[in-house]
Design a protein around this motif. Sequence first.
Motif, mmCIF file in Angstrom:
data_model
loop_
_atom_site.group_PDB
_atom_site.id
_atom_site.type_symbol
_atom_site.label_atom_id
_atom_site.label_comp_id
_atom_site.label_asym_id
_atom_site.label_seq_id
_atom_site.Cartn_x
_atom_site.Cartn_y
_atom_site.Cartn_z
ATOM 1 N N ALA A 51 -19.151 -2.552 129.080
ATOM 2 C CA ALA A 51 -18.007 -2.045 128.095
ATOM 3 C C ALA A 51 -17.586 -3.373 127.230
ATOM 4 O O ALA A 51 -17.208 -3.331 126.005
ATOM 5 C CB ALA A 51 -16.878 -1.632 128.604
ATOM 6 N N ALA A 52 -17.704 -4.675 127.842
ATOM 7 C CA ALA A 52 -17.423 -5.755 127.078
ATOM 8 C C ALA A 52 -18.281 -6.087 126.002
ATOM 9 O O ALA A 52 -17.835 -6.496 125.026
ATOM 10 C CB ALA A 52 -17.277 -6.935 127.904
ATOM 11 N N MET A 53 -19.728 -5.860 126.312
ATOM 12 C CA MET A 53 -20.721 -5.973 125.345
ATOM 13 C C MET A 53 -20.442 -5.003 124.061
ATOM 14 O O MET A 53 -20.644 -5.403 122.939
ATOM 15 C CB MET A 53 -21.854 -5.771 125.903
ATOM 16 N N VAL A 54 -20.006 -3.730 124.212
ATOM 17 C CA VAL A 54 -19.944 -2.715 123.299
ATOM 18 C C VAL A 54 -18.437 -3.335 122.481
ATOM 19 O O VAL A 54 -18.655 -3.345 120.920
ATOM 20 C CB VAL A 54 -19.875 -1.668 123.861
ATOM 21 N N LEU A 55 -17.487 -3.970 123.184
ATOM 22 C CA LEU A 55 -16.221 -4.065 122.212
ATOM 23 C C LEU A 55 -16.567 -5.397 121.602
ATOM 24 O O LEU A 55 -16.083 -5.621 120.306
ATOM 25 C CB LEU A 55 -15.216 -4.499 123.244
ATOM 26 N N GLU A 56 -17.402 -6.117 121.986
ATOM 27 C CA GLU A 56 -17.565 -7.540 121.283
ATOM 28 C C GLU A 56 -18.650 -7.437 120.132
ATOM 29 O O GLU A 56 -18.354 -7.959 118.892
ATOM 30 C CB GLU A 56 -18.208 -8.710 122.178
ATOM 31 N N GLN A 57 -19.519 -6.606 120.333
ATOM 32 C CA GLN A 57 -20.524 -6.598 119.343
ATOM 33 C C GLN A 57 -20.231 -5.445 118.265
ATOM 34 O O GLN A 57 -20.835 -5.558 117.029
ATOM 35 C CB GLN A 57 -21.973 -6.215 120.007
ATOM 36 N N TYR A 58 -19.630 -4.270 118.834
ATOM 37 C CA TYR A 58 -19.555 -3.317 117.799
ATOM 38 C C TYR A 58 -17.981 -3.061 117.266
ATOM 39 O O TYR A 58 -17.801 -2.545 116.173
ATOM 40 C CB TYR A 58 -19.975 -1.913 118.383
ATOM 41 N N ALA A 59 -17.077 -3.627 118.238
ATOM 42 C CA ALA A 59 -15.637 -3.213 117.797
ATOM 43 C C ALA A 59 -14.973 -4.647 117.431
ATOM 44 O O ALA A 59 -13.922 -4.742 117.008
ATOM 45 C CB ALA A 59 -14.873 -2.675 118.936
ATOM 46 N N GLN A 60 -15.875 -5.892 117.476
ATOM 47 C CA GLN A 60 -15.347 -7.096 117.060
ATOM 48 C C GLN A 60 -14.246 -7.491 117.740
ATOM 49 O O GLN A 60 -13.268 -8.109 117.235
ATOM 50 C CB GLN A 60 -15.096 -7.153 115.535
ATOM 51 N N ASP A 61 -13.915 -7.100 119.089
ATOM 52 C CA ASP A 61 -12.807 -7.338 119.791
ATOM 53 C C ASP A 61 -13.012 -8.201 121.028
ATOM 54 O O ASP A 61 -13.348 -7.624 122.229
ATOM 55 C CB ASP A 61 -12.024 -5.938 120.216
ATOM 56 N N TYR A 62 -13.397 -9.398 121.002
ATOM 57 C CA TYR A 62 -13.771 -10.248 121.919
ATOM 58 C C TYR A 62 -12.761 -10.664 123.005
ATOM 59 O O TYR A 62 -12.828 -10.783 124.192
ATOM 60 C CB TYR A 62 -14.364 -11.656 121.479
ATOM 61 N N GLU A 63 -11.246 -10.508 122.520
ATOM 62 C CA GLU A 63 -10.195 -10.596 123.570
ATOM 63 C C GLU A 63 -10.156 -9.736 124.656
ATOM 64 O O GLU A 63 -10.198 -9.829 125.614
ATOM 65 C CB GLU A 63 -8.885 -10.815 122.782
ATOM 66 N N GLU A 64 -10.329 -8.329 124.146
ATOM 67 C CA GLU A 64 -10.603 -7.225 124.854
ATOM 68 C C GLU A 64 -11.485 -7.177 125.781
ATOM 69 O O GLU A 64 -11.546 -6.970 127.128
ATOM 70 C CB GLU A 64 -10.261 -6.057 124.183
ATOM 71 N N ALA A 65 -12.571 -7.880 125.323
ATOM 72 C CA ALA A 65 -13.910 -7.946 126.135
ATOM 73 C C ALA A 65 -13.723 -8.742 127.017
ATOM 74 O O ALA A 65 -13.983 -8.619 128.295
ATOM 75 C CB ALA A 65 -15.069 -8.379 125.238
ATOM 76 N N VAL A 66 -12.766 -10.085 126.787
ATOM 77 C CA VAL A 66 -12.697 -11.055 128.021
ATOM 78 C C VAL A 66 -11.768 -10.330 129.095
ATOM 79 O O VAL A 66 -11.999 -10.462 130.380
ATOM 80 C CB VAL A 66 -12.059 -12.276 127.529
ATOM 81 N N LEU A 67 -10.896 -9.648 128.649
ATOM 82 C CA LEU A 67 -9.914 -8.860 129.789
ATOM 83 C C LEU A 67 -10.893 -7.957 130.537
ATOM 84 O O LEU A 67 -10.670 -7.984 131.946
ATOM 85 C CB LEU A 67 -8.692 -8.178 128.974
ATOM 86 N N LEU A 68 -11.640 -7.395 130.117
ATOM 87 C CA LEU A 68 -12.413 -6.401 130.866
ATOM 88 C C LEU A 68 -13.567 -7.145 131.882
ATOM 89 O O LEU A 68 -13.596 -6.612 133.103
ATOM 90 C CB LEU A 68 -13.421 -5.397 129.696
ATOM 91 N N LEU A 69 -13.973 -8.093 131.261
ATOM 92 C CA LEU A 69 -14.613 -9.181 132.070
ATOM 93 C C LEU A 69 -13.861 -9.713 133.457
ATOM 94 O O LEU A 69 -14.344 -9.714 134.669
ATOM 95 C CB LEU A 69 -15.509 -9.928 131.391
ATOM 96 N N LEU A 70 -12.733 -9.867 133.058
ATOM 97 C CA LEU A 70 -11.711 -10.559 134.292
ATOM 98 C C LEU A 70 -11.470 -9.304 135.171
ATOM 99 O O LEU A 70 -11.375 -9.556 136.332
ATOM 100 C CB LEU A 70 -10.432 -11.136 133.537
ATOM 101 N N GLU A 71 -11.158 -8.128 134.697
ATOM 102 C CA GLU A 71 -10.874 -6.988 135.276
ATOM 103 C C GLU A 71 -12.184 -6.615 136.290
ATOM 104 O O GLU A 71 -12.105 -6.419 137.459
ATOM 105 C CB GLU A 71 -10.662 -5.733 134.527
ATOM 106 N N GLY A 72 -13.498 -6.940 135.753
ATOM 107 C CA GLY A 72 -14.618 -6.669 136.678
ATOM 108 C C GLY A 72 -15.101 -7.875 137.406
ATOM 109 O O GLY A 72 -16.108 -7.655 137.904
ATOM 110 N N ALA A 73 -14.368 -8.939 137.433
ATOM 111 C CA ALA A 73 -14.589 -10.168 138.185
ATOM 112 C C ALA A 73 -15.921 -10.707 137.706
ATOM 113 O O ALA A 73 -16.658 -11.354 138.385
ATOM 114 C CB ALA A 73 -15.050 -9.757 139.677
ATOM 115 N N ALA A 74 -16.200 -10.474 136.307
ATOM 116 C CA ALA A 74 -17.266 -11.400 135.869
ATOM 117 C C ALA A 74 -17.018 -12.775 135.273
ATOM 118 O O ALA A 74 -16.643 -12.849 133.843
ATOM 119 C CB ALA A 74 -18.058 -10.386 134.793
ATOM 120 N N TRP A 75 -16.467 -13.696 136.226
ATOM 121 C CA TRP A 75 -16.074 -14.764 135.613
ATOM 122 C C TRP A 75 -16.708 -15.545 134.707
ATOM 123 O O TRP A 75 -16.358 -15.990 133.707
ATOM 124 C CB TRP A 75 -15.645 -15.690 136.800
#
Length: 1353
Positions: free
Chosen positions: A1086-1110
């Motif tokens: 989900a973070a990869m899709v937001l970063e690459q296609y929605a250009q929303d890296y901040e939301e991508a970081v939050l999703l990674l933190l939610e998924g414990a992908a530190w």
Amino acid sequence: MRNLKLFRTLEFRDIQGPGKPQCFSLRTEQGTVLIGSEHGLIEVDPVSREVKNEVSLVAEGFLPEDGSGRIVGVQDLLDQESVCVATASGDVILCSLSTQQLECVGSVASGISVMSWSPDQELVLLATGQQTLIMMTKDFEPIMEQQIHQDDFGESKFITIGWGRKETQFHGSEGRQAAFQMEMLESALPWDDHRPQVTWRGDGQFFAVSVVCPETGARKVRVWNREFALQSTSEPVAGLGPALAWKPSGSLIASTQDKPNQQDIVFFEKNGLLHGHFTLPFLKDEVKVNDLLWNADSSVLAVWLEDLQREEGSIPKTYVQLWTVGNYHWYLKQSLSFSTCGKSKIVSLIWDPVTPYRLHVLCQGWHYLCYDWHWTTDRSSGDNSSDLSNVAVIDGKNLIRSALLQNPHIRTCFKEFEDRVLVTVFRQTVVPPPMCSYQLLFPHPVNQVTFSAHPQKSNDLAVLDASNQVSVYKCGDCPRADPTVKLGAVGGSGFKVSLRTPHLEKRYKIQFENNEDQDVNPLKLGLLTWIEEDVFLAVSHSESSPRSVIHHLTVAPSEMDEEQGQLNVSSSTTVDGVIISLCCNSKTKSVALQLTDGQIFKYLWESPSLAVKPWKNSGGFPVRFPYPCTQIELAMIGEEEYVLGLTDRCRFFIDDIEVASNATSFAVYDEFLLLTTHSHTCQCFCLRNASFETLQANMSSSHVSSGEVLRKVERGSRIVTVVPQDTKLILQMPRGNLEVVHHRALVLAQIRKWLDRLMFKEAFECMRKLRINLNLIYDHNPKVFLENVETFIKQIESVNHINLFFTELKEEDVTKTMYPSPVSSSVHLSRDDGKKLDLVCDAMRAAMENINPNKYCLSILTSHVKKTTPELEIVLQKVHELQGNASSDPDAVSAEEALKYLLLLVDVNELYDHSLGTYDFDLVLMVAEKSQKDPKEYLPFLNTLKKMETNYQRFTIDKYLKRYEKAIGHLSKCGPEYFPECLNLIKDKNLYKEALKLYSPNSQQYQDISIAYGEHLMQDHMYEPAGLMFARCGAHEKALSAFLTCGNWKQALCVAAQLNFTEDQLAGLGRTLAGKLVEQRKHIDAAMVLEQYAQDYEEAVLLLLEGAAWEEALRLVYKYNRLDIIETNIKPSILEAQKNYMAFLDSQTATFSRHKKRLLVVRELKEQAQQAGLDDEVPHGQESDLFSETSSVVSGSEMSGKYSHSNSRISARSSKNRRKAERKKHSLKEGSPLEDLALLEALSEVVQNTENRKDEVYHILKVLFLFEFDEQGRELQKAFEDTLQLIERSLPEIWTLTYQQNSATPVLGPNSTANSIMASYQQQKTSVPVLDAELFIPPKINKRTQWKLSLLD
């Protein structure tokens, strides 16, 4: 069909006693004989041949010194340990043999003529000289005295209401006046001693008294009960004799009657009426009957007769005849002849009260004889087809008595042919006794019959008669008719008898050195065995010591014309011990001897030394039966020879090991041992290639498998014989009738032999008659059958029989299911190259077409129909060809007959459909005309089809026959105008894959079918395959929708690119995909899709933190240079996650410790309950309230019954309720039935959850160290390590090896004890269901997984 064979003879000659013996009695417990004389009593031991005690009655004055006294009765009293003696002068004396004291307990002034004790020795009856009866107790207290002559009939007097009165009966030529004539009664017989005779019924409830009536002078029989009340009086019987004997079983009272032309043994019922008789083989006034005696089991009646003085100078004789009854026919089985002068005159005889077939005889010259008989079946012992399966039955009745009486001139000619042997040939005919195949007539009573042990001459037989003559009968051609052989039930006028009867070759006289022995002991020789052409073996017993002598009897050289030959005793062998049985193995020529103590010896009769040595088993130890056996046989078990024995108590031994305790009879035939049992079964065991241990295990097991081994038979059945090289087993019922059964083991063994010899016709006929599955013909040896198919067809020949064989064929291998072979075989053909049905049908069809296709036309059609896939089209085509080509062959069949036969094999509607599927309307009409169909049904349909275009016509036919795949193939050739109809059929019958093969990929029809297929997949929730199908045919919008639904974001973005989405559309699509991926817990995707296609890296970081992908979150932070997010989001998330992990570990540790402690308590309580259950079951019902803490250990039977019922009820409900029931089943509530299983499940879940956290803990430990949170990192690492160590230490304690083994099926075996079996039984009762067995497997912990960070140590 059994004979009484002499078991052994015991003699005690020249007993040193005073005076002459008058009577005797037995002391069964001591094994001694009490003999009374005019001087007193003596007690002798016949085994040790010595006098034990001697008591004089003269010295005490009970008997006169002049020798005129007489003892009328002697009785051993077991309870009083004394002997009761009654004298004719009237004294009743008690004598203690141990102290030699005499006591007179009573005296009758008028004298005593009879003293008779009841069978239970509770009452004694005295007949006095004043014609009275006195009944006393065993303590000699008088009960009652009554007159022996009574005017009253008795309590059982008949009541008549006028029917059947003599005045109303038809009297034939005598006329009506016969109804009013007074019946003239004859007086008592001239030789009657006028003494009363008393006999008791076996249960002691009644007794009968035979007395001479003073008014009429004739004898009457009166029946009294135990209370001394008269019950009945016999009807007037002219010529009634004094002998009287009540059958111990209680049904009949035996006596004698002199008739005008014969002398009969008659039987009275308890009510005094006559009930049956049989005739003695003597003329009137030729003999008198001294006594009648029934043996203990009521099976043998002994008749003691004595010649009446007829001519001066003739020596009168005394006879003892043994009679038995079967099928309402009386057989004279044994006849012993004694002289009436000198020492051999019989004084008295009695049956042994304990041993039923032991007869004691006392002769006048102080000579005591004891004969033991046993039942035996005299049958031929051959094992080839030449053996006729003969069974000989001794029957001494005179067949020509009526002719003798009517024509005295015939008497001198046929006087010698009085006694007979009945022979039944069971191979050719099964004749129920007393009928037989033929009779052998003899001048003297027959004592024994033996068949030749020679395998090729097993039909020859030898007969030993009372005059010590051996008559030899041999089978073969005889130039003249033998007058001693008479056809029985198979003979008669009007038809030809194909029976081969033997002829008398010669009679041989056996000479003794001392002829006096023959007069004293008429049965000097016994156990006659014919072992070779001119060699017999016979056994005699020593008179002075417990020894036996085996005599070799050889035929003395003589001229062929001599009428009588002579048997010489060529040699004799003395054996220490009394030989009671002798048997010979016709195959090995071994001879086995059995002594009274059960020892088995091997007699080396072929060696020059004639040695006797102990029979040794396979271990080299001497064989000794624990109990003497009445029937012994020799049999080969595997490669060793064993001795088989059966006792009179139904105990069956092989060597000295008891293998069965309920056997009633047995027979050894070829490779089989057959047994009948008290459980009304006949068991058949194969001896070939079998070990003794295997045979013993099969026979000793409490459950014998059915099938070939066991067969139910009628109650009380005994084996008579087995017909060699056949399937017939002859059984005899207790009442005497015969039954022929075909034991499955014998049948299958014979069928296998026939098949091995390529005798297909015999095997087929037997299998057809006895309902054996015909598949065995092929399955027995497929390779041989396929190689000899033509032989099989030529032997069977009948078309009907070949068709029957075809119809029973199936794929099952019956040698592995229905008829497993007792011997393992590797001759079966490998069936990897084809199916059985197809192989047999093709092979037989080819053979029949090669032999005569016209004759076997119907069988050829059957071979097509019976194939795995019936070839009905080919069959119909062949029938169609028959209609056009008529053959001149007389064996040929017409098309009409073939079609009519075909309709018997195949359903008419199915045949009609197949004919329609050939698209041949002529064939369809031919089948329809033979069916029951109405022409109005099929003619319009056929006419409509004929008007259609060819492809559409075939489409219509295939659609009618529901052959839809063929139907769309024909419809696709009809043109594009029929495509909508084709598409509807494809959608209706789900034929998308088949339809896509019919069109090219570039066609519009292919695209339409693909879209329809994709929509069908969408309806079945198969979104990803549907998307691929849409993408392949170019329907991108539908493909995008399908990929979005299934969450395949990569394919969705690919399809979006093909649809030329704008950046905003791609961004919106990306956010949509990200939401679906988060729902699936795919945070990194989900973070990869937001970063690459929605250009929303901040939301991508939050999703990674939610998924414990530190680490991935840190990568994006540094990529976009947003270091502020580290302080605002990443560090707080890491610390929050650390706290959550600590709380999780604390919770898991507490839960694990609590469940572990409770589990140990539950297991301890369960073990205590199981130990208590060995002595008493766990209480149920009202007492179950007392088990609050131990209610989790209720018995498994209650628990399993409860939940099996619950599950069977819930199974019909929804899956939600089913899951709810499973959760309820493993409840952690204390006291629940399966609490231990629920605890194991919970503990396993804790272990798995902790094991799954290793990777997560390792990643968070790295970032904790990276951001200098060392204290929190060490705390988490220490807590996680403690939790893992706790689990690792507890695993062996929770999942113990013992508990895992106890959960399995309990192991029972020969090493088990009673306690271990009971414990295993209790464990089995409380065992868990099979579905929960996985809970007893400990969860796996991977110690190699790296989770610990060494930098924090």
